[in-house]
Design an enzyme around this catalytic site. Structure first.
Site, mmCIF file in Angstrom:
data_model
loop_
_atom_site.group_PDB
_atom_site.id
_atom_site.type_symbol
_atom_site.label_atom_id
_atom_site.label_comp_id
_atom_site.label_asym_id
_atom_site.label_seq_id
_atom_site.Cartn_x
_atom_site.Cartn_y
_atom_site.Cartn_z
ATOM 1 N N THR A 1 28.018 32.402 43.863
ATOM 2 C CA THR A 1 28.798 33.216 42.928
ATOM 3 C C THR A 1 30.210 32.660 42.827
ATOM 4 O OG1 THR A 1 29.633 35.426 42.390
ATOM 5 C CG2 THR A 1 29.489 34.872 44.726
ATOM 6 N N LYS B 1 36.119 42.029 30.777
ATOM 7 C CA LYS B 1 36.383 41.803 32.203
ATOM 8 C C LYS B 1 37.202 40.527 32.434
ATOM 9 C CE LYS B 1 32.079 39.454 33.599
ATOM 10 N NZ LYS B 1 30.940 39.517 34.555
ATOM 11 N N ASP B 2 37.353 39.699 31.392
ATOM 12 C CA ASP B 2 38.204 38.512 31.486
ATOM 13 C C ASP B 2 39.647 38.786 31.091
ATOM 14 O OD1 ASP B 2 36.015 36.942 32.179
ATOM 15 O OD2 ASP B 2 35.609 36.339 30.111
ATOM 16 N N ARG C 1 35.307 32.024 22.494
ATOM 17 C CA ARG C 1 34.878 30.887 23.302
ATOM 18 C C ARG C 1 33.537 30.389 22.770
ATOM 19 N NH1 ARG C 1 34.357 33.058 29.100
ATOM 20 N NH2 ARG C 1 33.957 30.864 29.591
ATOM 21 N N GLN D 1 23.986 30.058 31.534
ATOM 22 C CA GLN D 1 22.933 29.048 31.556
ATOM 23 C C GLN D 1 23.163 28.016 32.663
ATOM 24 O OE1 GLN D 1 24.379 30.243 28.841
ATOM 25 N NE2 GLN D 1 22.679 31.113 27.696
ATOM 26 N N THR D 2 24.420 27.637 32.886
ATOM 27 C CA THR D 2 24.744 26.661 33.925
ATOM 28 C C THR D 2 24.383 27.208 35.302
ATOM 29 O OG1 THR D 2 26.547 25.735 32.615
ATOM 30 C CG2 THR D 2 26.600 25.316 34.978
ATOM 31 N N ARG D 3 24.703 28.487 35.528
ATOM 32 C CA ARG D 3 24.397 29.076 36.831
ATOM 33 C C ARG D 3 22.897 29.215 37.063
ATOM 34 N NH1 ARG D 3 27.974 34.262 36.708
ATOM 35 N NH2 ARG D 3 28.158 33.787 34.486
ATOM 36 N N CYS E 1 42.306 37.331 39.229
ATOM 37 C CA CYS E 1 41.115 36.631 39.717
ATOM 38 C C CYS E 1 41.179 36.397 41.227
ATOM 39 C CB CYS E 1 40.963 35.291 38.989
ATOM 40 S SG CYS E 1 40.488 35.428 37.256
ATOM 41 N N ARG F 1 30.227 27.996 39.757
ATOM 42 C CA ARG F 1 30.941 28.066 38.493
ATOM 43 C C ARG F 1 30.012 27.813 37.320
ATOM 44 N NH1 ARG F 1 35.901 26.849 37.296
ATOM 45 N NH2 ARG F 1 35.193 27.767 35.344
ATOM 46 N N GLY F 2 30.493 28.176 36.122
ATOM 47 C CA GLY F 2 29.781 27.844 34.895
ATOM 48 C C GLY F 2 29.336 29.057 34.126
ATOM 49 N N ASN F 3 28.904 28.826 32.881
ATOM 50 C CA ASN F 3 28.411 29.935 32.085
ATOM 51 C C ASN F 3 27.038 30.361 32.595
ATOM 52 O OD1 ASN F 3 26.411 28.230 30.900
ATOM 53 N ND2 ASN F 3 27.809 27.625 29.274
ATOM 54 N N SER G 1 32.533 34.768 41.532
ATOM 55 C CA SER G 1 33.295 36.014 41.469
ATOM 56 C C SER G 1 33.774 36.408 42.860
ATOM 57 C CB SER G 1 32.415 37.124 40.882
ATOM 58 O OG SER G 1 32.932 38.403 41.174
ATOM 59 N N LEU G 2 35.093 36.544 43.032
ATOM 60 C CA LEU G 2 35.610 37.002 44.311
ATOM 61 C C LEU G 2 35.145 38.416 44.610
ATOM 62 C CD1 LEU G 2 39.280 35.713 44.726
ATOM 63 C CD2 LEU G 2 37.171 34.816 45.675
ATOM 64 N N ARG G 3 35.014 39.232 43.566
ATOM 65 C CA ARG G 3 34.536 40.591 43.775
ATOM 66 C C ARG G 3 33.118 40.604 44.331
ATOM 67 N NH1 ARG G 3 30.559 43.463 40.995
ATOM 68 N NH2 ARG G 3 30.828 41.998 39.302
ATOM 69 N N ARG G 4 32.220 39.857 43.682
ATOM 70 C CA ARG G 4 30.841 39.817 44.173
ATOM 71 C C ARG G 4 30.763 39.185 45.559
ATOM 72 N NH1 ARG G 4 28.820 37.782 38.298
ATOM 73 N NH2 ARG G 4 28.289 39.808 37.374
#
Length: 318
Positions: free
Chosen positions: A138, A94-95, A16, A164-166, A253, A160-162, A140-143
């Protein structure tokens, strides 16, 4: 080996295009170059856009489960690998779905980074310092589930986002705090980000968090031989247990699942947790056994937690 890549016929590494994904690709390239005394020019990094990288989806802050689940960040890369446009594919483990497409194999892992989550907040050092009603972001459903289970008085928004975006969203005031993987911050050298690592006893990480996996075609002997030289066996043993646990729960997910395997000599300890998506219930447990039997330990722990939780625990049935 006589068929090593060269600057004129480089090995193509698919990844990616996020800064973190590129850092992981560079680490893979550098390890291969060092193992075979090759110049960096003998490797070409090929950026492939995945469904999970679609900016319109990221900017819309749609939950991941509305976009897709298994393969969200891997499908297009695996298609390029099967088609021969790249020679190997580099993934954040983890993906990764627990099963690979026919013709592909995932049997190379780099040494695992810090597995912990980091609490990111400019004006608080821990989750406990946040006042009731504080907004935490977040995707992440886990978090999300772990957070709401521990602090149901907080407000959780989609983030959402990478990486840096977050962080930009956090600076823009979309949320007061968020979580990021310590591994990503470390790989990008972002020690300046205000962060507090969370002990795994307080917040169990995602399955395979902090691990890089490298996928290849099953019939590519050159790739197999080269990847064997950089493979980390301890990481493999740990992930065998964690991913078997995930597979037995049909994790996706849409399923809040956490797990961590740790080695002590030839022994392995596996801790796992399953949660309701709204954080209203959680079950956890652990098993110990020989490291070589990690997959069996993962299956056993999954069966134990499902038995504790009872029928209908997940919002969708595994």
């Amino acid at each position: 080996m006589t068929d090593l890549p060269t600057a004129s016929t480089p090995m193509k590494l698919g990844t990616r295009g996020s800064p973190l994904a590129l850092a992981q690709a560079h680490e893979t390239r550098d390890r291969l170059a060092a193992a075979f005394d090759l110049p960096q020019e003998a490797f070409e990094i090929v950026v492939i856009k995945t469904t999970g990288d679609d900016r319109s989806l990221i900017d819309a802050d749609r939950p991941l489960k509305e976009i897709g689940n298994k393969g969200l960040f891997t499908k297009e890369i695996e298609e390029a690998l099967l088609a021969g446009r790249i020679d190997i594919a580099i993934h954040s483990m983890k993906d990764m779905p627990t099963e690979q497409p026919e013709g592909l194999i995932l049997d190379c892992y780099l040494p695992r980074e810090d597995v912990r989550d980091a609490f990111i907040c400019p004006d608080a050092n821990s989750l406990h310092d946040l006042p009731a009603g504080a907004v935490v972001g977040t995707s992440s459903l886990r978090r999300r589930a772990q957070l709401l289970h521990r602090r149901p008085d907080l407000t959780v928004v989609e983030f959402r986002g990478n990486l840096q975006t977050r962080l930009k969203k956090l600076n823009d005031g979309v949320a007061r705090a968020t979580f990021l993987a310590c591994a990503g911050l470390n790989r990008l050298g972002m020690s300046d980000v205000p962060q507090t690592p969370i002990a795994t006893e307080d917040m169990l990480p995602a399955v395979a968090q902090g691990a890089i996996g490298i996928e290849r075609r099953t019939n590519d002997s050159r790739a197999a031989n080269m990847l064997a030289a950089i493979h980390d066996r301890p990481t493999e043993l740990r992930l065998n247990a964690e991913r078997a646990f995930l597979a037995a729960l049909d994790g996706s997910c849409e399923t809040p699942i956490a797990a961590l395997a740790e080695l002590d000599g030839n022994s392995l300890n596996l801790r796992g947790e399953i949660l309701k998506t709204d954080g209203s219930a959680a079950f956890s447990g652990e098993v110990d056994g020989p490291a070589e039997q990690g997959a069996d330990l993962g299956k056993a722990l999954a069966a134990d937690l499902l038995a504790q939780a009872g029928d209908g625990f997940f919002d969708h049935k595994p």
